[in-house]
Design an enzyme around this catalytic site. Structure first.
Site, PDB file in Angstrom:
ATOM      1  N   ARG A 181       8.784   2.574  -5.084  1.00  0.00           N
ATOM      2  CA  ARG A 181       7.655   2.122  -4.259  1.00  0.00           C
ATOM      3  C   ARG A 181       7.150   3.247  -3.358  1.00  0.00           C
ATOM      4  O   ARG A 181       5.937   3.395  -3.155  1.00  0.00           O
ATOM      5  CB  ARG A 181       8.056   0.910  -3.434  1.00  0.00           C
ATOM      6  CG  ARG A 181       6.896   0.272  -2.695  1.00  0.00           C
ATOM      7  CD  ARG A 181       7.265  -1.085  -2.136  1.00  0.00           C
ATOM      8  NE  ARG A 181       8.305  -1.011  -1.113  1.00  0.00           N
ATOM      9  CZ  ARG A 181       8.821  -2.073  -0.500  1.00  0.00           C
ATOM     10  NH1 ARG A 181       8.400  -3.289  -0.788  1.00  0.00           N
ATOM     11  NH2 ARG A 181       9.766  -1.939   0.408  1.00  0.00           N
TER      12      ARG A 181
ATOM     13  N   LYS B  81       3.160   0.545   1.445  1.00  0.00           N
ATOM     14  CA  LYS B  81       3.933   0.436   2.681  1.00  0.00           C
ATOM     15  C   LYS B  81       3.639   1.648   3.571  1.00  0.00           C
ATOM     16  O   LYS B  81       4.519   2.451   3.916  1.00  0.00           O
ATOM     17  CB  LYS B  81       5.426   0.318   2.372  1.00  0.00           C
ATOM     18  CG  LYS B  81       6.212  -0.356   3.488  1.00  0.00           C
ATOM     19  CD  LYS B  81       7.587  -0.779   3.028  1.00  0.00           C
ATOM     20  CE  LYS B  81       8.408  -1.383   4.155  1.00  0.00           C
ATOM     21  NZ  LYS B  81       7.844  -2.646   4.658  1.00  0.00           N
TER      22      LYS B  81
ATOM     23  N   GLU C 162       0.247 -12.893   3.594  1.00  0.00           N
ATOM     24  CA  GLU C 162       1.594 -12.534   4.036  1.00  0.00           C
ATOM     25  C   GLU C 162       1.789 -12.940   5.482  1.00  0.00           C
ATOM     26  O   GLU C 162       0.825 -13.187   6.208  1.00  0.00           O
ATOM     27  CB  GLU C 162       1.815 -11.014   3.963  1.00  0.00           C
ATOM     28  CG  GLU C 162       1.964 -10.434   2.596  1.00  0.00           C
ATOM     29  CD  GLU C 162       2.381  -8.970   2.673  1.00  0.00           C
ATOM     30  OE1 GLU C 162       3.108  -8.589   3.596  1.00  0.00           O
ATOM     31  OE2 GLU C 162       1.959  -8.196   1.796  1.00  0.00           O
TER      32      GLU C 162
END
Length: 394
Positions: A139, A241, A277
């Protein structure tokens, strides 16, 4: 406490796969491939008396029974540097402390940075366990591509986590008392003035012992559906992220907490009709034996805990749907729960939407509790890992 430079003898370097410390600008690379070779791998380490994690210094002086989710600096951090257009070489462990940055560093001026989060758990026999760290590495590489950054290879990333966990072993809580949270960071440390990618990147990992993320502990969460602020927008960086995704949620989060809520649940920015989220975790709803969670369509972070919980739920015979989940479905749900590295699998007891409070099943016998027990059991070595998710180090 007197801090010592961390120096590994050659036989320790070999067992940990730690090469000699050389210039951080040395070239080395590896491609993402089949990293299942890490799974259930045991890195055995013979520890000499001179190592900072001696057996007679097994635990740090911490009140483990009252551990929360606050920063508690540990002994060592991992640091590695790389020039733009080059590959990360060999990093090293340094005493935990401040880092030196130019005021013109790209991360400070333009937010060019990424972070990850994972945990190390201690077994009864003293072994440390890492949970799917190669997924964090993959990721980070994907995020680095989006943010125009150099990134460590999957090999380098996982090995750096191993080194950091072992060097801080005395800070890993006893079994059942929490975990050692590991925070990998990738930042544009090179100086720039005009908007451009940094000429240098720093990859570092620090650690802190933690327990429950929310102040409620293991008690059910109380969420507020936010309609005035967006977490992410289409074609943005919601699926990455990056550090720049998180500060914008603070205003809504602080306002919600001031009004007695645990956190904020966001809606999609385009229609305000679908769930996205919570501030720092993914959301699931359950009706009967069907579990639904918003699909990762570019605005939602593909959480590693989320991915694992989906697989475990299907193993338990539940139907799992990854799709657009309308906010109106909260009215009919039996259960709601959140997933994330920091929160684990956390039950939601209530959600307030447009002045309507909806309550959900929590506690013994729920889907959330079943999945929580299974996931934590695998992460802590209580349940046999049949999926190759765990790396054992000692």
């Amino acid at each position: 406490m007197i801090r010592r430079a961390l120096c590994f003898p050659s036989f320790i370097r070999k067992s940990l796969l730690i090469p000699p410390v050389i210039s951080p600008y040395s070239n080395s690379s590896s491609k993402i491939g089949a990293y299942n070779g890490y799974a259930s791998q045991t890195s055995s380490l013979e520890v000499p008396d001179s190592a900072p994690y001696r057996e007679n210094d097994e635990y740090a002086d911490v009140d483990w029974d009252n551990l929360g989710f606050g920063l508690m600096p540990t002994d060592y951090m991992y640091v590695n540097k790389c020039g733009a257009g080059q590959h990360f070489g060999h990093g090293q462990l340094n005493p935990y402390g401040n880092i030196h940055l130019s005021p013109s560093a790209a991360v400070l001026n333009y937010g060019q940075g990424l972070f990850e989060g994972t945990k190390a758990y201690r077994k009864e026999n003293g072994q440390l366990l890492l949970f799917r760290p190669e997924q964090n590495a993959i990721r980070m590489k994907s995020g680095a591509q989006r943010m125009c950054m150099e990134a460590p290879s999957v090999d380098q990333f996982v090995n750096a986590l191993k080194q950091t966990a072992l060097a801080n072993k005395r800070w890993v809580p006893p079994p059942g008392k929490g975990s050692l949270y590991l925070r990998p960071l990738l930042i544009g440390s090179g100086a720039v003035l005009g908007l451009a990618p940094a000429p240098e990147y720093t990859f570092l990992i620090y650690a802190s012992p933690v327990r429950n993320y929310f102040k409620e502990g293991s008690a059910p969460l109380n969420l507020y559906v936010e309609e005035n602020f967006d977490r992410a927008s289409r074609r943005g960086t919601g699926s990455v992220k990056t550090i720049s995704n998180y500060a914008p949620v603070l205003m809504a989060q602080l306002r919600a907490k001031k009004n007695g809520f645990s956190d904020v649940l966001y809606l999609d920015s385009a229609t305000k009709k679908n769930l996205e989220e919570v501030s720092s975790c993914n959301i699931f709803i359950a009706k009967g034996r069907c579990i639904s969670t918003p699909g990762t369509n570019g605005t939602i972070l593909a959480g590693i805990t989320r991915k694992s919980v989906i697989e475990l739920a299907r193993d338990h015979g539940y139907e799992v749907e990854e799709r657009a989940v309308a906010v109106d479905e909260l009215m009919e749900a039996d259960e709601v729960f959140c997933t994330g590295t920091a929160v684990g699998v956390a039950p939601v007891g209530a959600i307030t939407y447009q002045n309507t409070r909806m309550e959900y099943k929590t506690g013994s016998g729920t889907i959330c509790q079943e999945l929580y027990n299974t996931l934590l059991g695998i992460q802590t070595g209580v349940i046999e890992d049949k999926k190759g998710w765990i790396i054992e180090i000692d």
